[in-house]
Scaffold this active site. Structure first.
Site, PDB file in Angstrom:
ATOM      1  N   SER A 253       0.850  -1.185   0.000  1.00  0.00           N
ATOM      2  CA  SER A 253       0.000   0.000   0.000  1.00  0.00           C
ATOM      3  C   SER A 253       0.882   1.228   0.000  1.00  0.00           C
ATOM      4  CB  SER A 253      -0.884   0.003   1.243  1.00  0.00           C
ATOM      5  OG  SER A 253      -0.073   0.187   2.388  1.00  0.00           O
ATOM      6  N   LYS A 254       0.264   2.393  -0.006  1.00  0.00           N
ATOM      7  CA  LYS A 254       1.032   3.631  -0.050  1.00  0.00           C
ATOM      8  C   LYS A 254       2.050   3.701   1.087  1.00  0.00           C
ATOM      9  CE  LYS A 254      -2.614   2.988  -0.656  1.00  0.00           C
ATOM     10  NZ  LYS A 254      -3.680   2.273  -0.127  1.00  0.00           N
ATOM     11  N   ARG A 255       1.684   3.077   2.195  1.00  0.00           N
ATOM     12  CA  ARG A 255       2.601   3.012   3.335  1.00  0.00           C
ATOM     13  C   ARG A 255       3.963   2.469   2.951  1.00  0.00           C
ATOM     14  NH1 ARG A 255       1.477   0.331   8.633  1.00  0.00           N
ATOM     15  NH2 ARG A 255       2.841  -1.108   7.546  1.00  0.00           N
ATOM     16  N   GLY A 257       5.474   2.930   0.355  1.00  0.00           N
ATOM     17  CA  GLY A 257       6.299   3.885  -0.373  1.00  0.00           C
ATOM     18  C   GLY A 257       5.997   3.847  -1.842  1.00  0.00           C
TER      19      GLY A 257
END
Length: 489
Positions: A253-255, A257
């Site tokens: 996920s965006k987490r 990066g």
RNA sequence: GGCGCGUUCGUCUAGAGGCCUAGGACACCGCCCUUUCAAGGCGGAGAUCGCGGGUUCGAAUCCCGCACGCGCUACCA
């Protein structure tokens, strides 16, 4: 497999093309190619609130970057269009109406507040959360009356008896208890269909034979199967691809990066490397193949060689692959890449267009020591009028802080290089001069050469020294050597 | 919590009862080559195949149980 295989890539235009989505598309493309079938690109924009401008363009660009082509889609058209769901609303309404006529769908007036309270209570009581069917029994006539003044959604009436099982092409047979299913929404208050309905209608209309998607969709299989059954349509084959996960084993996920496909392109990854990398995240050809091209993949791909377990998106491996493909590039395309990235990344005060002779002389020196294209400028900016700035300590870092030796090395280099006649300046004469220093200093080249690297390029490491000095020119080389000398006592 | 899926070197994987004293690749370590750094070559270390039971002459491979991880559990897809 016959030649009539049809599968689809169906992203939502909610932002940039996700790297996991790219992998799904790659497998779909390979599957279709290997079976002489067709790939359809369909945009699933049934959630208006999540729509992001430019997403469709980004998705298309990302797919094309990898060399993925489709036979039908919003940009190329096709016999089953339109390929954007918001343009197919009437079709969903028709099917929803049919479902209501068959008593498989009903209006629900429950507020979202009640629904979330319901979920909270169920979880607290250890129950499987889901709609409790409160509006199931409202007589259709009465429901229609209320619908005139009250907002409502349409829910699908699930069969809560028995089990639903289906054969997943990657995982084998999967079974679900129907008693745990609930009546899910198929048409939202705003009149748009939910994913489940829209997907069903479109897959049927577009004659999709194989639904290949990520594992996160596995649990909604029963919903889809019952929907197919309610409409009397025969379902397609299903294949749920393993998830791409981060170092913690969680879905990317965006987490994590860098989850945007095109960001990888912009950071200097080659499409060949990305394709190769993604291919082996969940699939393998045999027990030893580690390099593969798109052409080879579309010959060899089969779903039965896809593994069911999640794969860690290991950038180190991507890097290794990228270096491999960079090194395998022929001189022409490589030089072109260098020119491109140099003019993209070099400081703006370096005049463009760049000196093409210098660029092509530089290219081969860079090829073997670069992992990503965005390193090109860093390694070669010293060649473009950018005199290195560095602390004195760096000059002696690799010679045990021996500044006396550094000074001597610089003095001798200055004199040896200075002795070269301007007309004789070149790789041969420079190399001879520097190598000659070994006798004058009575030391192996490797013992003192780091001083020269720092003086010329500002770091004890970099592209080959002799070439660098030769390319820099006599005057500039001598100036840098003097500059280094003046930093020393 | 419920349901589902998954579990082979650090990582991606090969393996579909004996070919496995488990193969390959990346990463790691060492040596060689060498003008730095790389690249390349050679070699090394690294997995009691999640755990426990079965079945079998024989199991990473078949069966059962457990554990752990992840996914789903929306008027998001």
């Amino acid at each position: 497999m016959t030649g009539s295989v049809r599968t689809r890539f169906a992203p939502s235009p909610t932002g940039e093309l996700h790297i996991g989505g790219l992998r799904t598309a790659l497998f779909q493309w390979a599957f279709v190619q290997a079976n002489g079938g067709k790939l359809i690109l369909r945009i699933e924009d049934t959630d208006q609130s999540r729509y992001v401008e430019g997403s469709i363009e980004n998705i298309i660009e990302g797919l094309r970057w990898l060399g993925i082509e489709w036979d039908e889609g919003p940009d190329v058209g096709g016999p089953h269009g339109p390929y954007i769901q918001s343009e197919r609303l009437a079709k969903y309404q028709t099917v929803a109406g049919e479902l209501r006529a068959r008593d498989r769908a009903y209006r629900c007036f429950c507020s979202s507040e009640r629904l979330s309270q319901l979920r909270k209570d169920q979880q607290k009581d250890g129950l499987s959360p889901g709609y409790d069917g409160r509006c199931r029994a409202i007589p259709p006539i009465q429901a229609e009356e209320r619908a005139l003044t009250e907002p409502s959604v349409l829910r699908f009436r699930m069969d809560r008896t028995g089990v639903t099982n289906f054969h997943d092409l990657i995982r084998g047979d999967v079974t679900f208890q129907n008693s745990l299913q609930d009546d899910f929404v198929i048409i939202k208050t705003d009149g748009f269909p939910t994913y489940h309905l829209a997907m069903l209608v479109d897959d049927h209309d577009m004659e999709i034979t194989h639904v290949i998607r990520a594992e996160e969709w596995l649990a909604s299989g029963p919903k889809h199967l019952q929907l197919y059954d309610a409409m009397g349509w025969s379902p397609p084959h299903f294949a749920h691809l393993p998830l791409l996960v981060d170092a913690q084993g969680r879905k990317l996920s965006k987490r994590f990066g860098d989850v945007s496909a095109l960001d990888y392109r912009d950071r200097g990854y080659l499409p060949e490397a990305m394709l190769n990398f993604l291919t082996f995240l969940g699939w393998s050809l045999d027990d030893k193949t580690t390099h593969i091209t798109g052409d080879e993949l579309k010959q060899a791909f089969t779903l039965d060689r896809v593994v069911p377990n999640p794969a860690f998106f290991d950038v180190e491996r991507l890097d290794a692959l990228n270096g491999h493909y960079i090194r395998s590039l022929n001189p022409e395309p490589w030089s072109k890449n260098v020119a491109e990235w140099l003019s993209r990344d070099l400081p703006t005060d370096v005049p463009r267009p760049l000196d093409s002779a210098l660029v092509s002389a530089l290219a081969p020196l860079l090829q073997e020591r670069i992992t990503r294209l965005d390193e090109v400028a860093t390694l070669s900016r010293f060649m473009f009028g950018d005199r290195p700035d560095y602390p004195m300590d760096l000059l002696v870092e690799r010679i045990d802080g021996d500044s006396e030796l550094a000074a001597l090395t610089l003095d001798e280099a200055l004199s040896a290089l200075g002795d070269i006649e301007p007309l004789d300046w070149g790789l041969g004469s420079v190399e001879a001069a520097i190598r000659g220093l070994q006798d004058r200093l009575d030391l192996k080249l490797r013992k003192f050469v780091s001083v020269l690297y720092v003086a010329i390029m500002g770091a004890p490491r970099g592209i080959p020294l002799f070439d660098s000095i030769a390319l820099l020119g006599r005057e500039e080389a001598l100036i840098r050597l003097q500059g280094a000398r003046s930093k020393l006592p």
